[in-house]
Structure formats: structure tokens, C-alpha cells
Design an enzyme around this catalytic site. Structure first.
Site, PDB file in Angstrom:
ATOM      1  N   SER A   9       0.838  -1.196   0.000  1.00 28.27           N
ATOM      2  CA  SER A   9       0.000   0.000   0.000  1.00 28.27           C
ATOM      3  C   SER A   9       0.871   1.244   0.000  1.00 28.27           C
ATOM      4  O   SER A   9       1.674   1.452   0.913  1.00 28.27           O
ATOM      5  CB  SER A   9      -0.892   0.013   1.243  1.00 28.27           C
ATOM      6  OG  SER A   9      -1.556   1.261   1.354  1.00 28.27           O
ATOM      7  N   HIS A  32      -1.098  -1.185  -4.263  1.00 26.11           N
ATOM      8  CA  HIS A  32      -2.426  -0.888  -3.735  1.00 26.11           C
ATOM      9  C   HIS A  32      -2.538   0.612  -3.479  1.00 26.11           C
ATOM     10  O   HIS A  32      -1.772   1.176  -2.692  1.00 26.11           O
ATOM     11  CB  HIS A  32      -2.633  -1.670  -2.436  1.00 26.11           C
ATOM     12  CG  HIS A  32      -4.022  -1.596  -1.890  1.00 26.11           C
ATOM     13  ND1 HIS A  32      -5.041  -2.417  -2.320  1.00 26.11           N
ATOM     14  CD2 HIS A  32      -4.571  -0.800  -0.932  1.00 26.11           C
ATOM     15  CE1 HIS A  32      -6.150  -2.141  -1.649  1.00 26.11           C
ATOM     16  NE2 HIS A  32      -5.885  -1.155  -0.804  1.00 26.11           N
ATOM     17  N   ASP A  34      -5.016   3.693  -2.254  1.00 27.89           N
ATOM     18  CA  ASP A  34      -6.237   4.032  -1.532  1.00 27.89           C
ATOM     19  C   ASP A  34      -6.725   5.412  -1.949  1.00 27.89           C
ATOM     20  O   ASP A  34      -5.994   6.401  -1.817  1.00 27.89           O
ATOM     21  CB  ASP A  34      -5.978   4.031  -0.022  1.00 27.89           C
ATOM     22  CG  ASP A  34      -5.718   2.636   0.513  1.00 27.89           C
ATOM     23  OD1 ASP A  34      -6.565   1.757   0.278  1.00 27.89           O
ATOM     24  OD2 ASP A  34      -4.668   2.430   1.146  1.00 27.89           O
ATOM     25  N   MET A  36      -9.421   8.088  -0.918  1.00 27.25           N
ATOM     26  CA  MET A  36     -10.335   8.447   0.168  1.00 27.25           C
ATOM     27  C   MET A  36     -10.854   9.865  -0.068  1.00 27.25           C
ATOM     28  O   MET A  36     -10.106  10.750  -0.483  1.00 27.25           O
ATOM     29  CB  MET A  36      -9.619   8.384   1.518  1.00 27.25           C
ATOM     30  CG  MET A  36      -8.920   7.069   1.795  1.00 27.25           C
ATOM     31  SD  MET A  36      -8.150   7.076   3.433  1.00 27.25           S
ATOM     32  CE  MET A  36      -7.061   5.644   3.310  1.00 27.25           C
ATOM     33  N   HIS A  65      -8.341   0.905  -4.494  1.00 26.37           N
ATOM     34  CA  HIS A  65      -9.313   0.689  -3.422  1.00 26.37           C
ATOM     35  C   HIS A  65     -10.017   2.016  -3.195  1.00 26.37           C
ATOM     36  O   HIS A  65      -9.439   2.949  -2.625  1.00 26.37           O
ATOM     37  CB  HIS A  65      -8.597   0.215  -2.155  1.00 26.37           C
ATOM     38  CG  HIS A  65      -9.517  -0.017  -0.999  1.00 26.37           C
ATOM     39  ND1 HIS A  65      -9.043  -0.249   0.280  1.00 26.37           N
ATOM     40  CD2 HIS A  65     -10.876  -0.068  -0.898  1.00 26.37           C
ATOM     41  CE1 HIS A  65     -10.065  -0.422   1.105  1.00 26.37           C
ATOM     42  NE2 HIS A  65     -11.183  -0.316   0.410  1.00 26.37           N
ATOM     43  N   MET A  67     -12.380   4.185  -1.362  1.00 25.90           N
ATOM     44  CA  MET A  67     -13.117   4.422  -0.121  1.00 25.90           C
ATOM     45  C   MET A  67     -13.821   5.760  -0.264  1.00 25.90           C
ATOM     46  O   MET A  67     -13.448   6.760   0.350  1.00 25.90           O
ATOM     47  CB  MET A  67     -12.169   4.395   1.072  1.00 25.90           C
ATOM     48  CG  MET A  67     -11.659   3.002   1.376  1.00 25.90           C
ATOM     49  SD  MET A  67     -10.394   2.973   2.664  1.00 25.90           S
ATOM     50  CE  MET A  67      -8.919   3.046   1.648  1.00 25.90           C
ATOM     51  N   MET A 136     -11.984  -6.086   4.781  1.00 21.52           N
ATOM     52  CA  MET A 136     -11.188  -5.143   5.548  1.00 21.52           C
ATOM     53  C   MET A 136     -10.897  -5.722   6.930  1.00 21.52           C
ATOM     54  O   MET A 136     -11.812  -6.173   7.630  1.00 21.52           O
ATOM     55  CB  MET A 136     -11.927  -3.805   5.694  1.00 21.52           C
ATOM     56  CG  MET A 136     -12.057  -3.011   4.408  1.00 21.52           C
ATOM     57  SD  MET A 136     -10.455  -2.504   3.724  1.00 21.52           S
ATOM     58  CE  MET A 136      -9.814  -1.468   5.054  1.00 21.52           C
ATOM     59  N   ASP A 174      -6.941  -6.384   3.891  1.00 17.20           N
ATOM     60  CA  ASP A 174      -6.302  -5.075   3.917  1.00 17.20           C
ATOM     61  C   ASP A 174      -6.420  -4.511   5.320  1.00 17.20           C
ATOM     62  O   ASP A 174      -7.527  -4.306   5.824  1.00 17.20           O
ATOM     63  CB  ASP A 174      -6.992  -4.159   2.903  1.00 17.20           C
ATOM     64  CG  ASP A 174      -6.399  -2.758   2.873  1.00 17.20           C
ATOM     65  OD1 ASP A 174      -5.385  -2.515   3.556  1.00 17.20           O
ATOM     66  OD2 ASP A 174      -6.954  -1.903   2.147  1.00 17.20           O
TER      67      ASP A 174
END
Length: 222
Positions: A9, A32, A34, A36, A65, A67, A136, A174
Site C-alpha cells: 500500500s 495498492h 487508496d 479516500m 481501493h 473508499m 477489511m 487489507d
């Protein structure tokens, strides 16, 4: 992506030199990322323009990913940008089957994520529409959290459902993945592991990836 995949990540990487940080994990199965939005989770990270730039320089596929709220609207753009995998949250999607099909049509693998307290059972009928399930193992939103063992029974149930479906859907975890917790996750049936500080917190991230992969393989069932 391989049977035992390590996805570092970049949330734990040095954001001032992300292109270099990606080169340090060239032996990973994917990076990975993220996304957000400070709405679905209480944090704000990178968005599509940064992802498009990283897509051009990354030596490994990008595993997104999301979110975010309203992934039905925003997720397809990440697939269209060339990301290998795009995962959206079950709690945020209004029409998950339609969205998964749009992601696949755009050339991406479609992933569905659930938070630690979200039951997996309502979504198991969606397996034919998915390429990955993300369980998660921490509350989404921040890196550096401790692995929640309370998620392991759900992980086992998901693994059983994936196996019954034919084993074609990757099962990703994750949150809080370390050389210790990856053992429990692998034993519970996970085959794709997101690791942040366990990779980027080491002096040699590439060696950390190899070590995590070896440990996970040693504890997988079959």
C-alpha cells in the site's frame, strides 16, 4: 495475478516521491492505491489525476481501493485510466452488479470491499460478477492500525464461498498485515495481501515483499 499476491500500500510510502517508491516494489504483484474522499472515510488522499500519472510510471499493475461515496459515478474512470483492478465498497454502491459490469467492460478487474462489521453473506451471490472480494481487517480510513482478528471467521466463510464458486475470485485482506498476522489471514483463506508499513517501513521493501509472500504460501491451505 498469482495465487499468493502481495500488494504493498503506497499509503505508507513517501508521497513526495511516489514514482521512486513504486520502483522499490517492482517485485510486488500490484501496488495498492487508496482513494479516500473525506466523506465515506475521515481522510483525504489522492484522486484520479495522481492515479493517471502513477499509471504511466508504475512497474506493477495498480490495484485501486475506492473508499469513496458514490462509486457508481466515479469508479469507472479509474478502470478507463488503465488500472488493473478497481475495488468499491458494498456500503457505498447503489447498484453493485451494474458497476462491476462497467468496470469489467472498461478492462479492469472488479472488486467488492466490506468493512469489518459488514456481513459478507448478502454479497456472496455476486461472486459471478466479481474478480475480487476485499475483507477489511481494520476500519478503513487510516494506515498503521492493528489487525482485527474478529474478521477471521468472516474471512473463512468468504473463502468457503469462493471455493464453492470455483476459486476464481481473489480474496484480499487489507489492514494490519504483518509477518505475524499474514499467517492467520492465509490460514483463513486469503490469497491477496495488502501490506503498508510491513513493506515500506522496512529498509528493503523488495525483500519484505518476498518474505511476506513466502510466509503466506507456507500457511495457505492447498
Amino acid at each position: 495475478m498469482s495465487r499468493c499476491a502481495i500488494h504493498p500500500s503506497i499509503l505508507s510510502a513517501d508521497f513526495s516521491r511516489l514514482a521512486e517508491e513504486l520502483q522499490r516494489i517492482s517485485n510486488a504483484d500490484a501496488a495498492h492505491l487508496d482513494v479516500m474522499d473525506n466523506h465515506f472515510v475521515p481522510n483525504l488522499t489522492l484522486g484520479l489525476p495522481v492515479v493517471e500519472s502513477l499509471q504511466k510510471v508504475s512497474p506493477v499493475p495498480l490495484d485501486m481501493h475506492l473508499m469513496i461515496e458514490d462509486p457508481d459515478r466515479w469508479a469507472p474512470a479509474y478502470a478507463e485510466a488503465g488500472c488493473a483492478s478497481v475495488t468499491f465498497h458494498a456500503e457505498a454502491a447503489a447498484a453493485p452488479i451494474k458497476l462491476a459490469r462497467e468496470l469489467r467492460a472498461a478492462g479492469s478487474r472488479a472488486g467488492l470491499a466490506v468493512r469489518p462489521a459488514t456481513p459478507i453473506e448478502p454479497y456472496l451471490d455476486l461472486l459471478p460478477e466479481l474478480d475480487m472480494l476485499l475483507i477489511m481487517t481494520v476500519e478503513p480510513g487510516f494506515g498503521g492500525q492493528k489487525f482485527l482478528d474478529v474478521t477471521l471467521p468472516k474471512l473463512r466463510r468468504a473463502a468457503q464461498a469462493v471455493k464453492a464458486h470455483g476459486g476464481t475470485v481473489a480474496l484480499q485482506v487489507d489492514g494490519g498485515v504483518t509477518e505475524e498476522t499474514i499467517v492467520r489471514a492465509a490460514e483463513a483463506g486469503a490469497d491477496t495481501f495488502v501490506a503498508g508499513s510491513a513493506v515500506y517501513g522496512k529498509d528493503d521493501p523488495a525483500a519484505a515483499i518476498d518474505a511476506l509472500r513466502e510466509i503466506a504460501r507456507a500457511h495457505q491451505d492447498g
